[in-house]
Motif scaffolding. Structure first.
Motif, PDB file in Angstrom:
ATOM      1  N   UNK A  18       0.898  -1.452  -0.029  1.00 38.06           N
ATOM      2  CA  UNK A  18      -0.088   0.147  -0.152  1.00 38.06           C
ATOM      3  C   UNK A  18       0.782   1.316   0.030  1.00 38.06           C
ATOM      4  N   UNK A  19       2.078   1.353   0.918  1.00 37.55           N
ATOM      5  CA  UNK A  19       2.936   2.400   0.854  1.00 37.55           C
ATOM      6  C   UNK A  19       3.519   2.613  -0.700  1.00 37.55           C
ATOM      7  N   UNK A  20       3.856   1.607  -1.265  1.00 36.99           N
ATOM      8  CA  UNK A  20       4.311   1.881  -2.762  1.00 36.99           C
ATOM      9  C   UNK A  20       3.106   2.627  -3.569  1.00 36.99           C
ATOM     10  N   UNK A  21       2.128   1.894  -3.425  1.00 35.04           N
ATOM     11  CA  UNK A  21       0.840   2.507  -4.463  1.00 35.04           C
ATOM     12  C   UNK A  21       0.469   3.846  -4.033  1.00 35.04           C
ATOM     13  N   UNK A  22       0.650   3.993  -2.662  1.00 36.80           N
ATOM     14  CA  UNK A  22       0.360   5.494  -2.194  1.00 36.80           C
ATOM     15  C   UNK A  22       1.271   6.463  -2.821  1.00 36.80           C
ATOM     16  N   UNK A  23       2.861   6.218  -2.704  1.00 37.31           N
ATOM     17  CA  UNK A  23       3.772   7.072  -3.276  1.00 37.31           C
ATOM     18  C   UNK A  23       3.326   7.099  -4.796  1.00 37.31           C
ATOM     19  N   UNK A  24       3.205   6.378  -5.515  1.00 30.86           N
ATOM     20  CA  UNK A  24       2.756   6.459  -6.989  1.00 30.86           C
ATOM     21  C   UNK A  24       1.396   7.207  -6.963  1.00 30.86           C
ATOM     22  N   UNK A  25       0.657   7.097  -6.113  1.00 27.22           N
ATOM     23  CA  UNK A  25      -0.636   8.031  -6.332  1.00 27.22           C
ATOM     24  C   UNK A  25      -0.080   9.381  -5.683  1.00 27.22           C
ATOM     25  N   UNK A  26       0.623   9.646  -4.890  1.00 27.24           N
ATOM     26  CA  UNK A  26       1.240  11.151  -4.825  1.00 27.24           C
ATOM     27  C   UNK A  26       1.732  11.917  -6.030  1.00 27.24           C
ATOM     28  N   UNK A  86       3.914  -7.103   1.417  1.00 22.96           N
ATOM     29  CA  UNK A  86       2.588  -6.271   1.316  1.00 22.96           C
ATOM     30  C   UNK A  86       1.461  -7.204   1.080  1.00 22.96           C
ATOM     31  N   UNK A  87       1.709  -8.729   1.244  1.00 20.72           N
ATOM     32  CA  UNK A  87       0.477  -9.569   0.909  1.00 20.72           C
ATOM     33  C   UNK A  87       0.645 -10.813   1.568  1.00 20.72           C
TER      34      UNK A  87
END
Length: 427
Positions: free
Chosen positions: A256-264, A423-424
């Motif tokens: 989720x933190x990797x997805x969050x950084x891409x979303x940033x 992450x999973x």
């Protein structure tokens, strides 16, 4: 599973309402995780951020309110003004009053509202990933706490078993001392070992109490409820069946933190689009009515206004948005690099822990230790072995049992750490 969860929740409701003494609830890991997902207050509170983001999207969809202004209203009039007005009109409505009314509406240009909506949608996606990140961290803390409790409960059973054997020996030696069959110093040596053992029991129980407190907070259950962990006895996954390359790929896709950084980065791009749209001035259209304020006594007119972008074309905010995009791209790359090294380290740690656990399981005499404890106790009572031999065996018994439990706990915790970093869940 649903029936089991319902039973657990119903039991907790009864316990919280009526328990006056300590109550015990037997739970396995799956039941604990179900309670956690239903009851954890941090998760419930964090989930509100998603609804807050939905509200921000709804707000971004709204049009600007129209504006209404009333001006040039005279609060009194002179006689000459009233005579002049009387000559101009026969209307009785506000006949001695001059006023003007204007109704205006802001019209956003360059699709500003649509771009703002898109930005808020990305903010919602970030809120979802932040919730998943909180869930990931809390679930890992929960599982590690369960493993620590399982270790403490198992170790307490071992210590209590030793305490029982030593207690029987101490009572038997007391009788022998009273009869003058053995020296008192042997009894004192046994009593000293028993005191050391009881002190370790107290320390282990204290650690178990702290671990249980953490678990109860995570599950949001009453403090009067005691939790007894039921061993799940799940097979330990061998490192050979886990491909490091698969873990690296999963982490970049699932964390989720990797997805969050891409979303940033995506959010900064949407912000840039929005800031660019602010370069285009908005329009304000208006309709006005004026009474006695000009050449005509009742004047109705329309108008339009627009800012002239001579000086401020939002240059600074546009530049900042571009820099934010570049900065976030570097941060994403750095985070990817960190994740790769974290996974490699966690995989190696798990491999080492698993190898040690398997080795001591293969070579250990642990299955025979309990029967040996009983045999050594009887041999000491029958004076077939010395006190020193018995004390040495008791120390070796406790050390070997503790080492085995520690190895099991280490494998479980390292595997959970590997799942957390990936992450999973690793199936």
């Amino acid at each position: 599973m649903k029936k089991c969860l319902f039973y657990v929740l119903f039991s907790l409701t009864l316990l919280s309402g009526y328990a006056q003494e300590n109550q015990t609830l037997d739970l396995n890991l799956k039941q604990i995780e179900s309670l956690f997902l239903a009851n954890n207050l941090d998760l419930i509170a964090t989930k509100y951020n998603i609804s807050i983001a939905d509200a921000a999207i709804s707000q971004a969809r709204l049009w600007d309110n129209p504006s209404l202004s009333i001006s040039n209203v005279n609060l009194w009039s002179t006689k000459s003004q009233r005579d002049e007005i009387r000559d101009m009109t026969t209307s009785s409505f506000a006949k001695n009053t001059e006023f003007s009314v204007e109704l205006g509406q802001l019209i956003q240009t360059a699709n500003k509202r649509g771009k703002l909506i898109q930005r808020e949608k990305v903010s919602k996606e970030i809120a979802i990933q932040e919730f998943e990140e909180v869930l990931r961290g809390l679930k890992t803390e929960l599982r590690k706490t369960v493993f620590e409790i399982e270790y403490s409960q198992s170790y307490l059973r071992i210590l209590n078993n030793q305490q029982k054997s030593l207690g029987q020996l101490v009572e038997a030696y007391k009788r022998q001392v009273q009869q003058g069959n053995i020296a008192k110093n042997e009894l004192l040596r046994l009593q000293s070992s028993l005191l050391e053992l009881e002190n370790e029991i107290n320390e282990t129980q204290s650690e178990l109490n702290d671990q249980s407190k953490t678990l109860k907070i995570l599950l949001n259950i009453p403090p009067l409820v005691n939790i007894q962990i039921i061993d799940s006895l799940e097979a330990v996954k061998t490192p050979e069946t886990i491909l490091l390359s698969d873990l690296l790929e999963k982490a970049e896709e699932q964390r989720p933190d990797m997805k969050g950084m891409r979303l940033q980065t995506k959010l900064h791009q949407k912000s840039l689009d929005y800031e660019k749209s602010l370069r285009v001035p908005d329009l304000t259209i208006s309709a006005a009515y004026d009474r006695y304020g000009g050449v005509w006594k009742d004047f109705i007119g329309v108008g339009i206004s627009i800012d002239l972008p001579f000086f401020n074309r939002n240059q600074g905010n546009i530049k900042a948005a571009r820099l934010n995009i570049e900065q976030s791209q570097y941060l994403v790359e750095q985070h990817q690099n960190t994740i790769r090294h974290e996974i490699a380290a966690a995989y190696n740690n798990y491999s080492y822990a698993y190898d040690f656990y398997k080795r001591i399981n293969k070579d250990s005499l642990l299955p025979e230790l309990d029967s040996m404890l009983e045999a050594y106790t009887k041999n000491l009572l029958n004076r077939n072995i010395s006190m020193l031999e018995y004390i040495d065996f008791m120390d070796a018994y406790r050390t070997n049992k503790q080492t085995m439990l520690n190895a099991q706990k280490k494998v479980d915790i390292q595997f959970e750490e590997l799942q957390y970093i990936t992450g999973t869940d690793i199936n």
